[in-house]
Motif scaffolding. Sequence first.
Motif, mmCIF file in Angstrom:
data_model
loop_
_atom_site.group_PDB
_atom_site.id
_atom_site.type_symbol
_atom_site.label_atom_id
_atom_site.label_comp_id
_atom_site.label_asym_id
_atom_site.label_seq_id
_atom_site.Cartn_x
_atom_site.Cartn_y
_atom_site.Cartn_z
ATOM 1 N N ALA A 43 2.365 8.419 -0.941
ATOM 2 C CA ALA A 43 1.656 7.539 -1.866
ATOM 3 C C ALA A 43 2.568 7.151 -3.015
ATOM 4 N N PRO A 44 2.636 5.861 -3.365
ATOM 5 C CA PRO A 44 3.423 5.460 -4.534
ATOM 6 C C PRO A 44 2.778 5.982 -5.809
ATOM 7 N N PRO A 45 3.580 6.225 -6.855
ATOM 8 C CA PRO A 45 3.013 6.705 -8.121
ATOM 9 C C PRO A 45 2.008 5.705 -8.696
ATOM 10 N N SER A 46 1.056 6.218 -9.435
ATOM 11 C CA SER A 46 0.103 5.340 -10.111
ATOM 12 C C SER A 46 0.796 4.628 -11.260
ATOM 13 N N THR A 47 0.253 3.501 -11.669
ATOM 14 C CA THR A 47 0.828 2.711 -12.753
ATOM 15 C C THR A 47 -0.279 2.263 -13.694
ATOM 16 N N GLN A 48 0.128 1.606 -14.779
ATOM 17 C CA GLN A 48 -0.866 1.092 -15.718
ATOM 18 C C GLN A 48 -1.731 0.020 -15.048
ATOM 19 N N THR A 49 -1.130 -0.783 -14.179
ATOM 20 C CA THR A 49 -1.876 -1.833 -13.497
ATOM 21 C C THR A 49 -2.788 -1.269 -12.418
ATOM 22 N N ALA A 50 -2.329 -0.231 -11.717
ATOM 23 C CA ALA A 50 -3.114 0.398 -10.643
ATOM 24 C C ALA A 50 -3.211 1.893 -10.898
ATOM 25 N N VAL A 260 5.507 -2.595 -6.188
ATOM 26 C CA VAL A 260 5.045 -3.152 -7.452
ATOM 27 C C VAL A 260 3.528 -3.301 -7.416
ATOM 28 N N ALA A 261 2.864 -2.844 -8.468
ATOM 29 C CA ALA A 261 1.418 -3.064 -8.613
ATOM 30 C C ALA A 261 1.209 -4.412 -9.293
ATOM 31 N N MET A 262 0.327 -5.224 -8.730
ATOM 32 C CA MET A 262 0.082 -6.553 -9.279
ATOM 33 C C MET A 262 -1.415 -6.845 -9.349
ATOM 34 N N ARG A 263 -1.825 -7.288 -10.506
ATOM 35 C CA ARG A 263 -3.195 -7.800 -10.671
ATOM 36 C C ARG A 263 -3.080 -9.310 -10.826
ATOM 37 N N PHE A 264 -3.748 -10.039 -9.940
ATOM 38 C CA PHE A 264 -3.612 -11.497 -9.954
ATOM 39 C C PHE A 264 -4.980 -12.137 -9.768
ATOM 40 N N SER A 265 -5.092 -13.376 -10.222
ATOM 41 C CA SER A 265 -6.337 -14.128 -10.082
ATOM 42 C C SER A 265 -6.064 -15.388 -9.271
ATOM 43 N N MET A 266 -7.132 -15.955 -8.703
ATOM 44 C CA MET A 266 -6.967 -17.116 -7.828
ATOM 45 C C MET A 266 -8.319 -17.742 -7.545
ATOM 46 N N GLU A 288 -10.382 -11.947 -9.006
ATOM 47 C CA GLU A 288 -9.220 -11.107 -9.297
ATOM 48 C C GLU A 288 -9.035 -10.070 -8.206
ATOM 49 N N ALA A 289 -7.802 -9.682 -7.989
ATOM 50 C CA ALA A 289 -7.475 -8.617 -7.037
ATOM 51 C C ALA A 289 -6.322 -7.816 -7.601
ATOM 52 N N THR A 290 -6.308 -6.526 -7.297
ATOM 53 C CA THR A 290 -5.188 -5.658 -7.666
ATOM 54 C C THR A 290 -4.682 -4.985 -6.394
ATOM 55 N N GLU A 291 -3.410 -5.165 -6.091
ATOM 56 C CA GLU A 291 -2.808 -4.618 -4.889
ATOM 57 C C GLU A 291 -1.412 -4.101 -5.209
ATOM 58 N N LEU A 292 -0.897 -3.241 -4.350
ATOM 59 C CA LEU A 292 0.481 -2.784 -4.457
ATOM 60 C C LEU A 292 1.282 -3.429 -3.337
ATOM 61 N N TRP A 293 2.274 -4.212 -3.712
ATOM 62 C CA TRP A 293 3.119 -4.915 -2.757
ATOM 63 C C TRP A 293 4.485 -4.228 -2.719
ATOM 64 N N THR A 294 4.985 -4.004 -1.524
ATOM 65 C CA THR A 294 6.319 -3.428 -1.352
ATOM 66 C C THR A 294 7.250 -4.510 -0.822
ATOM 67 N N PHE A 295 8.438 -4.580 -1.422
ATOM 68 C CA PHE A 295 9.443 -5.568 -1.045
ATOM 69 C C PHE A 295 10.696 -4.846 -0.555
ATOM 70 N N MET A 305 11.959 -9.491 0.575
ATOM 71 C CA MET A 305 10.947 -9.878 1.560
ATOM 72 C C MET A 305 9.764 -8.929 1.458
ATOM 73 N N LEU A 306 8.567 -9.466 1.591
ATOM 74 C CA LEU A 306 7.372 -8.618 1.565
ATOM 75 C C LEU A 306 7.336 -7.729 2.803
ATOM 76 N N SER A 307 7.208 -6.409 2.604
ATOM 77 C CA SER A 307 7.155 -5.480 3.743
ATOM 78 C C SER A 307 5.854 -4.694 3.806
ATOM 79 N N GLY A 308 4.999 -4.800 2.787
ATOM 80 C CA GLY A 308 3.749 -4.063 2.832
ATOM 81 C C GLY A 308 2.798 -4.464 1.720
ATOM 82 N N ILE A 309 1.502 -4.408 2.001
ATOM 83 C CA ILE A 309 0.449 -4.626 1.013
ATOM 84 C C ILE A 309 -0.521 -3.459 1.122
ATOM 85 N N GLN A 310 -0.771 -2.816 -0.009
ATOM 86 C CA GLN A 310 -1.726 -1.712 -0.034
ATOM 87 C C GLN A 310 -2.841 -1.997 -1.024
ATOM 88 N N GLN A 311 -4.062 -1.717 -0.602
ATOM 89 C CA GLN A 311 -5.200 -1.839 -1.502
ATOM 90 C C GLN A 311 -5.228 -0.629 -2.433
#
Length: 315
Positions: A43-50, A260-266, A288-295, A305-311
């Motif tokens: 598991a990746p470490p927790s962050t302020q965003t996630a 990277v943890a990212m919170r984005f809106s769309m 809004e969505a918050t996900e962890l993307w691995t590059f 390059m995007l290699s993973g998306i985790q909820q």
Amino acid sequence: MRRTGRFLTALAALALVLVPVLAEARPGGGSSSGSRGSRTYSAPPSTQTAPSGAQRFDRTATQPSSPATARPGMAPGAQPSRGFFGSFGGALLAGGLIGALLGYGLFGGGAGFGAVLGMLLQVALIGLLVMLVVRFFRRRQAPAVASGPQGYAFQPQPEPKAFGGTGGMKAAAPVDAPLAIGPSDYQAFEQTLKDINAAWSRRDLQGLRAVATPEMVSYFAQDLRDLEARNWRNETRDVRLEQGDLAEAWSEEGEDYATVAMRFSMLDATFDNATNKVVEGSTTQRTEATELWTFVRKGPGGKWMLSGIQQTQPA
């Protein structure tokens, strides 16, 4: 009248099961897919965003490489047992119970159109219930999130203060991170977020191949096929990064990784291709969505390059 009531009850139950499918049509929405190299099962470490951390991968091509990544007593690469309710017997039991509630038994005891329709509805319910039960147990079995240092904070461009100017969040290199991540890397991560959503909305596999690994493209292609089978399409527009920070970054076997943890809106809407009407989401109200993307990139100077998306884990 009794058959009509049973039919309506079955349709209502089926509609309830289908609700989550409608609500998770954006790229990567609702599931965790891809790989993080040798850290796929960590598991990746927790962050302020996630702060709640990330869920384990539901779909990955990476197999556990050592007993430490598997459950005690499980051989490396072996799939964890899901127990009785994740097995075929559990599916039959669930289907039988639903059938009994609807008055049909396991496969329907009557004859004629009503009995056949009841049987088909039960088969559909069994399949959907198995999918939901498997997903539930996978999430319950997710490893605890490890605590870790806060990463390099950033916000949507073009605001320069997001990368350490005056005011706003300051640029801060992650403590003990073996790989340095700078402003140009974060700009690339944000641009990839937008490029992935733009290519997804166009149903453009070639565009996805330009910014994602072959593994991730295969998952996107499958998700697009699933939507097309329902004669739907999903579009995400005006994607804006609201907040993001680094969970961890490292190098292995000539490749660099960054999660990277990212919170984005769309604007996120799913359309019926036949009528062009919105069946889920909205073209005017932002979500809004918050996900962890691995590059991943092939060493310094390579393209991320995007290699993973985790909820994220439920709060």
